[in-house]
Design a protein around this motif. Sequence first.
Motif, PDB file in Angstrom:
ATOM      1  N   ASN A 423      34.696  54.369 125.569  1.00  0.00           N
ATOM      2  CA  ASN A 423      35.088  55.248 124.472  1.00  0.00           C
ATOM      3  C   ASN A 423      33.877  55.867 123.766  1.00  0.00           C
ATOM      4  N   ASN A 424      32.855  56.183 124.548  1.00  0.00           N
ATOM      5  CA  ASN A 424      31.616  56.807 124.055  1.00  0.00           C
ATOM      6  C   ASN A 424      30.768  55.873 123.189  1.00  0.00           C
ATOM      7  N   LYS A 425      31.073  54.601 123.233  1.00  0.00           N
ATOM      8  CA  LYS A 425      30.335  53.646 122.396  1.00  0.00           C
ATOM      9  C   LYS A 425      28.845  53.674 122.731  1.00  0.00           C
ATOM     10  N   HIS A 426      28.542  53.696 124.041  1.00  0.00           N
ATOM     11  CA  HIS A 426      27.130  53.682 124.442  1.00  0.00           C
ATOM     12  C   HIS A 426      26.388  54.882 123.876  1.00  0.00           C
ATOM     13  N   HIS A 427      27.059  56.028 123.927  1.00  0.00           N
ATOM     14  CA  HIS A 427      26.364  57.226 123.465  1.00  0.00           C
ATOM     15  C   HIS A 427      26.206  57.226 121.947  1.00  0.00           C
ATOM     16  N   ARG A 428      27.193  56.667 121.284  1.00  0.00           N
ATOM     17  CA  ARG A 428      27.055  56.557 119.824  1.00  0.00           C
ATOM     18  C   ARG A 428      25.900  55.621 119.471  1.00  0.00           C
ATOM     19  N   MET A 429      25.779  54.550 120.244  1.00  0.00           N
ATOM     20  CA  MET A 429      24.644  53.635 119.999  1.00  0.00           C
ATOM     21  C   MET A 429      23.318  54.330 120.311  1.00  0.00           C
ATOM     22  N   LEU A 430      23.332  55.105 121.403  1.00  0.00           N
ATOM     23  CA  LEU A 430      22.107  55.835 121.772  1.00  0.00           C
ATOM     24  C   LEU A 430      21.712  56.778 120.641  1.00  0.00           C
ATOM     25  N   PHE A 431      22.708  57.524 120.142  1.00  0.00           N
ATOM     26  CA  PHE A 431      22.403  58.484 119.074  1.00  0.00           C
ATOM     27  C   PHE A 431      21.961  57.765 117.798  1.00  0.00           C
ATOM     28  N   SER A 432      22.575  56.629 117.526  1.00  0.00           N
ATOM     29  CA  SER A 432      22.194  55.934 116.282  1.00  0.00           C
ATOM     30  C   SER A 432      20.736  55.512 116.356  1.00  0.00           C
ATOM     31  N   ASN A 433      20.290  55.129 117.525  1.00  0.00           N
ATOM     32  CA  ASN A 433      18.874  54.775 117.694  1.00  0.00           C
ATOM     33  C   ASN A 433      17.981  55.994 117.563  1.00  0.00           C
ATOM     34  N   PHE A 434      18.407  57.080 118.163  1.00  0.00           N
ATOM     35  CA  PHE A 434      17.664  58.345 118.085  1.00  0.00           C
ATOM     36  C   PHE A 434      17.421  58.721 116.620  1.00  0.00           C
ATOM     37  N   ALA A 435      18.496  58.701 115.847  1.00  0.00           N
ATOM     38  CA  ALA A 435      18.376  59.109 114.436  1.00  0.00           C
ATOM     39  C   ALA A 435      17.576  58.077 113.642  1.00  0.00           C
ATOM     40  N   ALA A 436      17.822  56.810 113.936  1.00  0.00           N
ATOM     41  CA  ALA A 436      17.167  55.747 113.159  1.00  0.00           C
ATOM     42  C   ALA A 436      15.657  55.735 113.383  1.00  0.00           C
ATOM     43  N   GLN A 437      15.241  56.037 114.596  1.00  0.00           N
ATOM     44  CA  GLN A 437      13.800  55.988 114.872  1.00  0.00           C
ATOM     45  C   GLN A 437      13.038  57.029 114.067  1.00  0.00           C
ATOM     46  N   THR A 438      13.545  58.261 114.048  1.00  0.00           N
ATOM     47  CA  THR A 438      12.799  59.297 113.321  1.00  0.00           C
ATOM     48  C   THR A 438      12.846  59.009 111.815  1.00  0.00           C
ATOM     49  N   GLU A 439      13.962  58.425 111.380  1.00  0.00           N
ATOM     50  CA  GLU A 439      14.071  58.052 109.968  1.00  0.00           C
ATOM     51  C   GLU A 439      13.068  56.945 109.636  1.00  0.00           C
ATOM     52  N   ALA A 440      13.022  55.924 110.491  1.00  0.00           N
ATOM     53  CA  ALA A 440      12.112  54.793 110.250  1.00  0.00           C
ATOM     54  C   ALA A 440      10.661  55.265 110.268  1.00  0.00           C
ATOM     55  N   LEU A 441      10.337  56.135 111.224  1.00  0.00           N
ATOM     56  CA  LEU A 441       8.954  56.629 111.304  1.00  0.00           C
ATOM     57  C   LEU A 441       8.586  57.347 110.017  1.00  0.00           C
ATOM     58  N   MET A 442       9.530  58.106 109.512  1.00  0.00           N
ATOM     59  CA  MET A 442       9.254  58.889 108.308  1.00  0.00           C
ATOM     60  C   MET A 442       9.226  58.011 107.049  1.00  0.00           C
ATOM     61  N   LEU A 443      10.257  57.186 106.875  1.00  0.00           N
ATOM     62  CA  LEU A 443      10.375  56.430 105.625  1.00  0.00           C
ATOM     63  C   LEU A 443       9.446  55.231 105.560  1.00  0.00           C
ATOM     64  N   GLY A 444       9.251  54.592 106.705  1.00  0.00           N
ATOM     65  CA  GLY A 444       8.489  53.360 106.692  1.00  0.00           C
ATOM     66  C   GLY A 444       9.197  52.303 105.863  1.00  0.00           C
ATOM     67  N   LYS A 445       8.468  51.324 105.427  1.00  0.00           N
ATOM     68  CA  LYS A 445       9.049  50.256 104.610  1.00  0.00           C
ATOM     69  C   LYS A 445       7.966  49.781 103.660  1.00  0.00           C
ATOM     70  N   THR A 446       8.241  49.865 102.384  1.00  0.00           N
ATOM     71  CA  THR A 446       7.201  49.546 101.394  1.00  0.00           C
ATOM     72  C   THR A 446       7.070  48.026 101.247  1.00  0.00           C
ATOM     73  N   PRO A 447       5.928  47.563 100.719  1.00  0.00           N
ATOM     74  CA  PRO A 447       5.772  46.129 100.470  1.00  0.00           C
ATOM     75  C   PRO A 447       6.895  45.605  99.569  1.00  0.00           C
ATOM     76  N   ALA A 448       7.282  46.403  98.584  1.00  0.00           N
ATOM     77  CA  ALA A 448       8.342  45.952  97.675  1.00  0.00           C
ATOM     78  C   ALA A 448       9.645  45.726  98.438  1.00  0.00           C
ATOM     79  N   GLU A 449       9.939  46.634  99.364  1.00  0.00           N
ATOM     80  CA  GLU A 449      11.174  46.481 100.163  1.00  0.00           C
ATOM     81  C   GLU A 449      11.094  45.227 101.037  1.00  0.00           C
ATOM     82  N   VAL A 450       9.915  45.002 101.595  1.00  0.00           N
ATOM     83  CA  VAL A 450       9.761  43.813 102.446  1.00  0.00           C
ATOM     84  C   VAL A 450       9.931  42.555 101.594  1.00  0.00           C
ATOM     85  N   LYS A 451       9.319  42.583 100.449  1.00  0.00           N
ATOM     86  CA  LYS A 451       9.374  41.424  99.556  1.00  0.00           C
ATOM     87  C   LYS A 451      10.811  41.130  99.115  1.00  0.00           C
ATOM     88  N   ALA A 452      11.522  42.208  98.818  1.00  0.00           N
ATOM     89  CA  ALA A 452      12.917  42.064  98.372  1.00  0.00           C
ATOM     90  C   ALA A 452      13.773  41.397  99.445  1.00  0.00           C
TER      91      ALA A 452
END
Length: 550
Positions: A423-452
């Motif tokens: 039911n297109n689950k694989h492709h939805r997972m593929l796309f979620s990774n695609f979007a998440a990677q560029t978001e993660a690269l851009m946003l990063g994670k601050t020390p405060a977020e890690v600490k929290a």
Amino acid sequence: MSFSLASTLPAWQALQNHYENVGKHLVLRDLFDKDSSRFNKLSHTFNGLKEEDGPIFFDFSKNLITEETVKLLVQLAKEANVEGLRDSLFNGDHINFTEGRAVYHPALRNLSDKPMKVNGEDVMPGVRSVLKHMKEFSDAIRSGTWKGYTGKPIKSIVNIGIGGSDLGPVMVTEALKPYGKQDMELHFVSNIDGTHLAEALNKCDPETTLFLIASKTFTTAETCTNAQSAKDWFLSQAKDPAHVAKHFAALSTNEKEVTAFGIDSANMFEFSDWVGGRYSVWSAIGLSVALYIGFENFEAFLGGAHAMDNYFRSTPLEENIPALAALISIWYSDFFGAQTHLVAPYDQYMHRFPAYLQQLSMESNGKAITRSGDMVNYTTGKILWGEPGTNSQHSFFQLVHQGTKLIPADFLIPIESHNPIDNNKHHRMLFSNFAAQTEALMLGKTPAEVKAEGAADEIVPHKTFVGNRPSNSIIAKKITPASLGALISFYEWVTFTEGAVWNINSFDQFGVELGKKLAKNVLSQLDAEGKVNDHDASTNGLINLFKTGF
Ligand SMILES: O=P(O)(O)OC[C@H]1O[C@@H](O)[C@H](O)[C@@H](O)[C@@H]1O
């Protein structure tokens, strides 16, 4: 304006200042926070394809740029006369001046009825006649009316070629597998390593195998040797050299060498010296593609590239998607000091796309001398690399996220999968990774977020992501012959624009010659008696070790 070094152009200087004052301080998170229309302003849609193939969407908003940066980059392209070189290319001028040749691969995909001239002569009748030959031949093979020497239809195709005579056909047949003839076996033999040919021949039967000897020059050592060994293998069973005509075809510009090899000129598919090896998948070199996906699909592939050509040729630089992608890439290379560029296709069928782009980009722009003969004082050709997602995420993405290097990246995905399983689950997972990677690269994670999240103090720096890492997102509707053609053409024009700004000749490849020449010398020494002593100590030692063994 005539110039030699791009770094002397006023816009280059302005970009240098802009980098110092603005560019290096840009924070992507903030840019998005400050401007709610950033995504709309910095993304573009390529609408040149038919509804079933397009559009293709390009999001440049996750880049360390402002509208001012884009303005200055466009100004750089103008001062570097990118438009002039583009017009010269389409005019059939000999812009590959070191080899005295035109750069005219767009003619191969010119599906319009417009003439295209080199040296005053319309090349289109010749292009169309080869296409007609490719159509007849591929129809005959695919339908089984073409018979091998014992009367059986062809089942296996072995393309023997290297570099541009291999990478395009391999990449495109893999990328378009859903369009391929399921019962046709394809093999690509490029390496002189006997293993490559042996493994392919193990799976073939001489009675049902067609060899395509793909070589622009028909003098490339690997291809000529592999082709000769393939012919010997074939004749060891078929015996009569007359049978070669049913099992060997040549894709080349060199009729003399093709005939000398023993291939019937009726089985020769020609192209011209104005087609560079790395731009040749559109020519007769693409015969394996036409055989596999059928001529109609091959024509659609050409059509997609043609649409991108028309777009690149006619769209103002301010809006021109390939030109903008190239300029942003130059911004990172020459002002931020980025050395590499990652291409991550989120499409398993496109697993050879980065390898294909490596030749396109690195053989084109791996040059250090300007068109005026000066040594550049800036970085040129980027190191292009990549692997498909999501696999790449589980190997080298660690370095992209937390390493010390700036790695601009292209992320590429189709909206529609050819295999929407579960039911297109694989492709939805593929796309979620695609979007998440560029978001993660851009946003990063601050020390405060890690600490929290409860990390111990000494672990916080290890789990922190600096972020602010740029990427382009490219979303196709679906990977079809036409959209793939357009994507390849997009990257060709990116490469062209970069080379034009750097003022280098993107169309020769003298850098590959020296090694070839030296290898010939070493080979003759391997065949002669005794130890060698006329190289440096290291090379002597290695050659002698091979000769005597351990
Ligand atoms: O098609 P040919 O003539 O055998 O050449 C194959 C390859 O040979 C390499 O040496 C060139 O650098 C490539 O550009 C080319 O594609």
